[in-house]
Design an enzyme around this catalytic site. Structure first.
Site, PDB file in Angstrom:
ATOM      1  N   GLY A   1      47.368  39.838  38.534  1.00 58.22           N
ATOM      2  CA  GLY A   1      46.530  40.933  38.070  1.00 58.22           C
ATOM      3  C   GLY A   1      45.912  40.676  36.712  1.00 58.22           C
ATOM      4  O   GLY A   1      45.188  41.515  36.192  1.00 58.22           O
ATOM      5  N   CYS A   2      46.208  39.520  36.141  1.00 59.40           N
ATOM      6  CA  CYS A   2      45.622  39.146  34.848  1.00 59.40           C
ATOM      7  C   CYS A   2      44.537  38.100  35.086  1.00 59.40           C
ATOM      8  O   CYS A   2      44.744  37.168  35.864  1.00 59.40           O
ATOM      9  CB  CYS A   2      46.686  38.555  33.921  1.00 59.40           C
ATOM     10  SG  CYS A   2      47.973  39.721  33.461  1.00 59.40           S
ATOM     11  N   ALA A   3      43.413  38.257  34.415  1.00 59.39           N
ATOM     12  CA  ALA A   3      42.345  37.268  34.543  1.00 59.39           C
ATOM     13  C   ALA A   3      42.755  35.949  33.907  1.00 59.39           C
ATOM     14  O   ALA A   3      42.446  34.878  34.415  1.00 59.39           O
ATOM     15  CB  ALA A   3      41.068  37.791  33.899  1.00 59.39           C
TER      16      ALA A   3
END
Length: 145
Positions: free
Chosen positions: A54-56
């Site tokens: 969920g983190c770029a």
């Protein structure tokens, strides 16, 4: 910060520091400096199992049991500002009991620090994913009811 600090006391102290910084350029520099304080993770700890989805950016979180039933969190990122955001989260929750960490209001903390309105939606979503992972790890260590 010591393990006897409460989450609220830690947040209050961090908020006071942010209030002393005059503008967002100074605050971003401070966030980056906080990231530099993180102890590096080993190559083995930079595993898929420790990666936060969920983190770029690439973000890894490691959760360990500390003394007296506390939790010790360690983390890292491949992006400077995100590494600083990881440091903020970990400074707030590491060394606390699982019950206190499980109820951590990351959105409220970001608002208190004035970060929520000054981060991109990608970074805000990434912080939410990190906070979810921290709370999930804490809940997994709560005694069975």
């Amino acid at each position: 910060m010591t393990a006897t600090d409460t989450l609220q006391a830690r947040l209050d102290e961090l908020a006071e520091t942010f209030e002393l910084l005059e503008d967002w350029e100074e605050r971003y520099r401070h966030v980056i400096d906080l990231g530099r304080s993180l102890a590096p993770l080993s190559d083995a700890e930079r595993s898929e199992a420790n990666r936060v989805r969920g983190c770029a950016s690439q973000v890894w979180l490691v959760t360990a049991d500390g003394p007296d039933g506390t939790l010790v969190f360690r983390g890292d990122s491949d992006a400077h500002i995100v590494r600083g955001l990881v440091a903020i989260l970990l400074n707030l929750v590491s060394g606390l009991q699982p019950g206190e960490v499980a109820g951590f209001d990351a959105a409220g903390a970001l608002d208190r620090l004035g970060l929520s309105g000054n981060l991109s939606s990608q970074r805000t979503n990434g912080l939410a994913a990190m906070a979810d992972r921290i709370r999930r790890d804490a809940r997994a260590r709560l005694p069975a009811a």
